[in-house]
Design a protein around this motif. Structure first.
Motif, PDB file in Angstrom:
ATOM      1  N   HIS A  93      -2.701   4.917   1.189  1.00  0.00           N
ATOM      2  CA  HIS A  93      -2.877   3.468   1.318  1.00  0.00           C
ATOM      3  C   HIS A  93      -3.587   2.879   0.094  1.00  0.00           C
ATOM      4  O   HIS A  93      -4.420   1.988   0.207  1.00  0.00           O
ATOM      5  CB  HIS A  93      -3.637   3.128   2.604  1.00  0.00           C
ATOM      6  CG  HIS A  93      -2.801   3.267   3.838  1.00  0.00           C
ATOM      7  ND1 HIS A  93      -2.336   2.190   4.559  1.00  0.00           N
ATOM      8  CD2 HIS A  93      -2.318   4.368   4.468  1.00  0.00           C
ATOM      9  CE1 HIS A  93      -1.634   2.619   5.584  1.00  0.00           C
ATOM     10  NE2 HIS A  93      -1.593   3.946   5.554  1.00  0.00           N
ATOM     11  N   ARG A 143      -6.373  -6.362   2.062  1.00  0.00           N
ATOM     12  CA  ARG A 143      -7.539  -5.910   2.848  1.00  0.00           C
ATOM     13  C   ARG A 143      -7.173  -4.774   3.798  1.00  0.00           C
ATOM     14  O   ARG A 143      -7.699  -4.706   4.910  1.00  0.00           O
ATOM     15  CB  ARG A 143      -8.085  -7.087   3.645  1.00  0.00           C
ATOM     16  CG  ARG A 143      -8.532  -8.278   2.804  1.00  0.00           C
ATOM     17  CD  ARG A 143      -8.833  -9.465   3.694  1.00  0.00           C
ATOM     18  NE  ARG A 143      -7.633  -9.945   4.373  1.00  0.00           N
ATOM     19  CZ  ARG A 143      -7.659 -10.776   5.428  1.00  0.00           C
ATOM     20  NH1 ARG A 143      -8.804 -11.184   5.925  1.00  0.00           N
ATOM     21  NH2 ARG A 143      -6.516 -11.171   5.983  1.00  0.00           N
ATOM     22  N   ASP A 144      -6.335  -3.890   3.386  1.00  0.00           N
ATOM     23  CA  ASP A 144      -5.862  -2.824   4.269  1.00  0.00           C
ATOM     24  C   ASP A 144      -7.007  -1.902   4.692  1.00  0.00           C
ATOM     25  O   ASP A 144      -7.654  -1.263   3.851  1.00  0.00           O
ATOM     26  CB  ASP A 144      -4.764  -2.027   3.551  1.00  0.00           C
ATOM     27  CG  ASP A 144      -4.180  -0.936   4.435  1.00  0.00           C
ATOM     28  OD1 ASP A 144      -4.194  -1.089   5.675  1.00  0.00           O
ATOM     29  OD2 ASP A 144      -3.730   0.074   3.883  1.00  0.00           O
ATOM     30  N   ARG A 145      -7.234  -1.841   5.999  1.00  0.00           N
ATOM     31  CA  ARG A 145      -8.335  -1.008   6.501  1.00  0.00           C
ATOM     32  C   ARG A 145      -8.090   0.469   6.265  1.00  0.00           C
ATOM     33  O   ARG A 145      -9.026   1.261   6.140  1.00  0.00           O
ATOM     34  CB  ARG A 145      -8.526  -1.268   8.003  1.00  0.00           C
ATOM     35  CG  ARG A 145      -9.059  -2.647   8.326  1.00  0.00           C
ATOM     36  CD  ARG A 145      -9.410  -2.747   9.796  1.00  0.00           C
ATOM     37  NE  ARG A 145      -8.241  -2.628  10.637  1.00  0.00           N
ATOM     38  CZ  ARG A 145      -7.526  -3.671  11.075  1.00  0.00           C
ATOM     39  NH1 ARG A 145      -7.873  -4.909  10.728  1.00  0.00           N
ATOM     40  NH2 ARG A 145      -6.474  -3.481  11.850  1.00  0.00           N
ATOM     41  N   MET A 146      -6.815   0.875   6.229  1.00  0.00           N
ATOM     42  CA  MET A 146      -6.500   2.293   6.067  1.00  0.00           C
ATOM     43  C   MET A 146      -6.708   2.780   4.646  1.00  0.00           C
ATOM     44  O   MET A 146      -6.512   3.949   4.349  1.00  0.00           O
ATOM     45  CB  MET A 146      -5.063   2.561   6.499  1.00  0.00           C
ATOM     46  CG  MET A 146      -4.789   2.276   7.970  1.00  0.00           C
ATOM     47  SD  MET A 146      -5.774   3.323   9.056  1.00  0.00           S
ATOM     48  CE  MET A 146      -4.979   4.891   8.773  1.00  0.00           C
ATOM     49  N   VAL A 182      -9.271   3.488   3.383  1.00  0.00           N
ATOM     50  CA  VAL A 182     -10.323   4.501   3.418  1.00  0.00           C
ATOM     51  C   VAL A 182      -9.758   5.909   3.309  1.00  0.00           C
ATOM     52  O   VAL A 182     -10.463   6.853   2.922  1.00  0.00           O
ATOM     53  CB  VAL A 182     -11.159   4.335   4.705  1.00  0.00           C
ATOM     54  CG1 VAL A 182     -10.356   4.718   5.930  1.00  0.00           C
ATOM     55  CG2 VAL A 182     -12.440   5.148   4.636  1.00  0.00           C
ATOM     56  N   ARG A 190       0.847  -1.188   0.000  1.00  0.00           N
ATOM     57  CA  ARG A 190       0.000   0.000   0.000  1.00  0.00           C
ATOM     58  C   ARG A 190       0.878   1.231   0.000  1.00  0.00           C
ATOM     59  O   ARG A 190       1.980   1.237   0.556  1.00  0.00           O
ATOM     60  CB  ARG A 190      -0.905   0.004   1.233  1.00  0.00           C
ATOM     61  CG  ARG A 190      -1.936  -1.113   1.236  1.00  0.00           C
ATOM     62  CD  ARG A 190      -3.108  -0.800   0.347  1.00  0.00           C
ATOM     63  NE  ARG A 190      -4.019  -1.928   0.163  1.00  0.00           N
ATOM     64  CZ  ARG A 190      -5.292  -1.810  -0.170  1.00  0.00           C
ATOM     65  NH1 ARG A 190      -5.813  -0.605  -0.355  1.00  0.00           N
ATOM     66  NH2 ARG A 190      -6.054  -2.869  -0.352  1.00  0.00           N
ATOM     67  N   THR A 242       0.426  -1.886   6.063  1.00  0.00           N
ATOM     68  CA  THR A 242      -0.893  -2.464   5.831  1.00  0.00           C
ATOM     69  C   THR A 242      -1.450  -3.043   7.128  1.00  0.00           C
ATOM     70  O   THR A 242      -0.701  -3.424   8.020  1.00  0.00           O
ATOM     71  CB  THR A 242      -0.832  -3.590   4.790  1.00  0.00           C
ATOM     72  OG1 THR A 242       0.006  -4.652   5.275  1.00  0.00           O
ATOM     73  CG2 THR A 242      -0.292  -3.086   3.470  1.00  0.00           C
TER      74      THR A 242
END
Length: 950
Positions: free
Chosen positions: A55, A108-111, A113, A50, A102
């Protein structure tokens, strides 16, 4: 073609040796000879990381040090190495690869967003945003988000990387076509040639592009070259990164040796040829950061060497001839290839390749990876986009060596200016993009006579490719740091038009690839936005290292005691017999306390005993710098804040050595033994630096023939006797009676006498505030002096005291330790020594700085004492704050202890306008806890100085 790995291509891998590994916890497999990058490419995994700020998903881009995205934390044998570039590491069995930046993983990186808020996070946003509400409010969040990988505290890199020195007639950096031609030409002339390359074998781009040289396969040419180099006494260093060019022709290189300790080479050569090649540039279009967008050269590299397929439906966008063999190789491997050439009159496309002339790539489609492309307004179905925006010569080492750059229109690049550095540059590093020119330039650089190696192909033609500010959509300039063309435009609008300012405002080129894939684009964009040419816009500064390398390589075995060996006392064994516990003080191992039990109690007992009877401690580390000659007094006048030339022989004077900025560098005592002989007794931690300050002045300002400086600290031992019974101890030791006569040896005086047939120097100076004697003898007589004093100590009930007790004694008197009770802003008048600043009119080191507006400020931090209001010992480093009103630091506690003779805590501090605050109260703030203190004088014990002469 099976999956993403070609069945027959990939000569560098061994398909009979599979290597299992994991990526973000997912089990995968590669082959011996793979890199993590090639193994992941062959596995079909697109999202490898990312980006730093937004990200956004990132995929594989390059094949070497230019890779900005595929960076992993690599765990092997339970130890993790952070931020390893997947393109430069050989895959090994059991490797655990973890994407960086990540949570929980790259896919599936939450950041992710954060990308939704990109309009609120442009270049330079932190400069503006974090001004609001105070930096301290934002700092914890920024610290949590900063960085890429994570350090493994338990991983201590090996210390067995030896530094090795080498020399040669000709050093050739890069074993590609130009480097091989230069090495062969020089070796055939009988010169000792060292040939260095980052790859595991020589050949450079020939390894994946192939080619015939002098009518035969390039491998024959490479083999003949290596044989000629070896026969002439030279050597080939593969898997070796030449990472730095330094003054006086010194080059540093890191050699990686599989199964054996690495080596760090320090090489000096009579001549040097730089043949480091060039880096393929990206193209700039909307969404040009999607996974599945790769360097075209890298795609050919992975196909030829590893059999890894970049994609099945490929769009190759280019503007140069170098991409045509790539399209041909991919088509022959079974890929569906569309070749989009921006030129209106390009060459004929290879068979099986769909050709689109005068076609510019304007956008990429897809969310987490490429699903298509746009050529103008035409949609192209593709799962992979390969791009080639031209080539940027690798001029880093040339510039590190002091070289300058010129703009070359034909190669559309900045190339080395001939003669501006000690390196001769050849091949692609010199803007020669093509096999024929690379061989010709390399042959000439090696001093070859006769014809250069011959090839059947001609040089490449290319057209300039630039970021288009009119194109819609986000164009990524630096994919790792999330710098877009919009950020460059914003920097230009806000006045950050200098390349160095642009770099810092947007973080352009500050990624771990050091701008290899981004700097040219940022430079070209700024030039276009400001109406300047690229040469007028300028370039950034290239600094070592050329590629990231472990600090353990540079340090090698120089760590711990091998890096900074602790200095040892000649009487160390004797102190151990007395039960001393040793610690490091100013680089010396010295007794901290004597005896067994609770150290705090032992220290308190020693300090109290020294005040009541007599204490002995080893002061041998005190600097003993002899300054002799008819110009010695003049030299010392210049190097000291207090005038030394007025000191009479046999007398001593306390003073300061200042830096050029007027800051207190050291305090100590100067002893004058004769008209032309002085001893500078510097503090133990500053003896070497004080000598260097004086030596610099001796050579640069004064006649060096009139004064001489010798550091004889290690040659002498000093034992200090201090306390009210110190004179009784000297008498019990049957030392010369003249030492006990205050008329012959008053305070701040020195005498040289004889004892037991050898020299003895005694200085009447005190670091404790009590009557004290410093007895100095040559180190070979230290045991005899120590035994004599030990016998006398027992007769008068004296005590050996360690440095912790000495620290209490000096703090009770308000005596400072430079670096502890001073900081990088402390001047002598902040310590109450303003007299020389006012009275001295002659020149001395730091004088001018003592009269600047900053030095004249009334609210400067000054040394004062502190009294507690609750009887608790103050924490060192605690901040002093206003009692009422807004909390801000007015200063801090520098020394703090419990005084056994006073029966209460004492402390020293640096406080704004401290002397004017004596008698007032301030607040105390430390780690969230608060309290109150009262400002007082710095001398807490015997303020009338009566005990000094008792």
């Amino acid at each position: 073609m099976t999956g993403w790995r070609h069945d027959s291509l990939g000569r560098q891998i061994d398909r009979s040796a599979p290597l299992p590994f994991t990526f973000d916890g997912k089990p995968l497999s590669g082959f011996s000879g793979d890199t993590p990058a090639s193994a992941l490419l062959a596995s079909g995994i697109r999202v490898l990381g990312r980006s730093f700020k937004y990200h956004r998903p990132r995929g594989l881009w390059g094949m070497g040090g230019e890779e900005p995205n595929a960076i992993f934390d690599v765990t092997e044998n339970g130890h993790t190495t952070p931020n390893v570039r997947a393109t430069t590491l050989l895959l090994r069995e059991g490797m655990e690869l973890r994407s960086v930046n990540t949570a929980p993983d790259a896919a599936r990186d939450r950041m992710g967003v954060l990308d939704l808020f990109n309009r609120f996070l442009p270049g330079g946003f932190y400069y503006k945003t974090f001004m609001a509400f105070g930096w301290m409010r934002w700092e914890p969040m920024i610290r949590r988000m900063a960085g890429l990988g994570r350090l493994d505290p338990g991983h201590c890199p090996p210390a067995d990387i030896p530094p090795v020195n080498g020399r040669c007639d000709l050093l050739v950096i890069g074993a590609g076509p130009a480097g091989l031609a230069a090495a062969r030409a020089a070796a055939r002339n009988g010169r000792e040639v060292w040939l260095i390359d980052e790859a595991a074998e020589p050949g450079g781009s020939l390894r994946w592009r192939g080619g015939d040289i002098d009518g035969g396969n390039w491998r024959e040419f490479a083999r003949d070259t290596i044989e000629a180099v070896t026969a002439a006494g030279g050597r080939l260093l593969t898997s070796t990164t030449l990472w730095g060019a330094f003054d006086h022709g010194l080059f540093a290189a890191w050699e990686r040796r599989d199964g054996r300790p690495d080596r760090h080479w320090r090489i000096r050569a009579c001549e040097t040829v730089l043949a480091a090649g060039a880096i393929e540039r990206p193209l700039w279009f909307a969404n040009n950061d999607l996974p599945g967008i790769m360097s075209a050269e890298a795609a050919l590299h992975y196909l030829s060497l590893h059999g890894a397929i970049a994609g099945r439906r490929i769009l190759l966008a280019t503007g140069n001839d170098g991409s045509y063999p790539i399209a041909d190789a991919l088509a022959q491997a079974g890929c569906a290839v569309i070749l989009a050439d921006a030129r209106t009159d390009p060459p004929t496309a290879p068979e099986g390749v769909e050709h689109l002339p005068a076609a510019r790539l304007t956008g990429a489609n897809g969310r987490n990876s490429v699903s298509g492309a746009l050529i103008g307004d035409r949609a192209i179905e593709a799962d992979t986009i390969l791009v080639s925006g031209g080539y940027t010569p690798s001029v880093h080492l040339h510039c590190q060596a002091g070289g300058k750059l010129d703009w070359n229109t034909a190669s559309d690049s900045l190339v080395p200016r001939p003669g501006s550095s000690v390196l001769r540059v050849a091949g692609a590093a010199n803007g020669g993009f093509g096999l024929a020119r690379a061989l010709a330039e390399g042959h000439a650089a090696g001093g070859g006579a006769g014809p250069a190696p011959r090839v059947a192909v001609g040089d490449w033609q290319l057209t300039p490719m630039r970021p288009d500010p009119t194109l819609r959509g986000r164009q990524w300039i630096d994919p790792q740091n999330d710098v877009t063309l919009k950020d460059v435009r914003l920097a230009a609008q806000e006045g950050y038009r200098s390349v160095e300012h642009l770099k810092r405002y947007t973080t352009l080129g500050m990624a771990t690839d050091q701008g290899r894939s981004a700097n040219f684009a940022g430079l070209a964009a700024m030039a276009a936005l400001t109406g300047r040419t690229i040469p007028e816009t300028g370039t950034t500064t290239y600094r070592p290292p050329f590629s990231p390398l472990p600090l353990s390589v540079i340090g090698g075995p120089r760590r711990g005691a091998l890096f900074n060996p602790p200095k040892r006392l000649p009487l160390e064994a004797a102190h151990k017999e007395e039960g001393a516990t040793f610690r490091e003080y100013g680089g010396w191992l010295r007794p901290a306390a004597y005896g067994h039990g609770d150290e705090t109690e032992l220290v308190q007992q020693e300090a109290l005993a020294a005040r009541k009877t007599v204490g002995l401690y080893d002061a041998s580390p005190l600097g003993k710098i002899e300054v002799i000659g008819p110009g010695a007094a003049e030299l010392l006048d210049y190097c000291n804040y207090l005038r030394i030339s007025t000191l009479r022989p046999g007398r001593a004077r306390y003073g300061f050595v200042l830096s050029e900025t007027g800051i207190v560098h050291d305090d100590g005592v100067v002893l004058r033994l004769a008209e032309d002989r002085f001893i500078v007794s510097a503090s133990s931690s500053h003896a070497a630096s004080v000598r260097m300050i004086m030596e610099e002045a001796r050579q640069d300002i004064f006649d060096p023939a009139k004064s001489f400086i010798h550091d004889v600290t290690a040659g002498f031992v000093t034992l200090t006797v201090t306390g009210p019974k110190s004179r009784d101890l000297l008498r019990a030791a049957e030392l010369p009676e003249i030492l006990c006569d205050d008329g012959s040896l008053p305070h701040m005086s020195v005498i040289e006498t004889r004892w037991n047939g050898h020299g003895l120097r005694v200085a009447r100076v005190s670091f404790t505030g009590d009557r004290s004697y410093e007895l100095t003898v040559p180190a070979r007589h230290a045991s005899a002096l120590r035994d004599t004093l030990e016998t006398a100590r027992q007769k008068v009930s004296g005590h050996w005291i360690g440095m912790e007790a000495v620290m209490i004694l000096r703090a009770e008197k308000g005596f400072i330790l430079v670096g502890k009770d001073t900081d990088g802003l402390t001047m002598p008048h902040d310590l109450g020594w303003g007299g020389p600043r006012v009275k001295r009119k002659d020149e001395y080191l730091g004088r001018r700085s003592l009269f600047t507006p900053e030095a004249r400020r009334k609210d400067r931090r000054q040394l004062v004492g502190l009294e507690t209001t609750d009887g608790k010992t103050l924490p060192t480093g605690a901040h002093l704050v206003p009692v009422d009103g807004k909390r801000r630091s007015l200063g801090f506690v520098t020394s703090s202890c419990f005084s056994p003779v006073l029966g209460r805590p004492i402390a020293l501090a640096l406080v704004e306008g401290g002397r004017e605050r004596i008698g007032t109260e301030l607040g105390l703030f430390h780690l969230g806890e608060t309290g109150r203190v009262r400002i007082c004088g710095s001398c807490a014990f015997d303020p009338e100085w009566e005990r000094l002469h008792a």
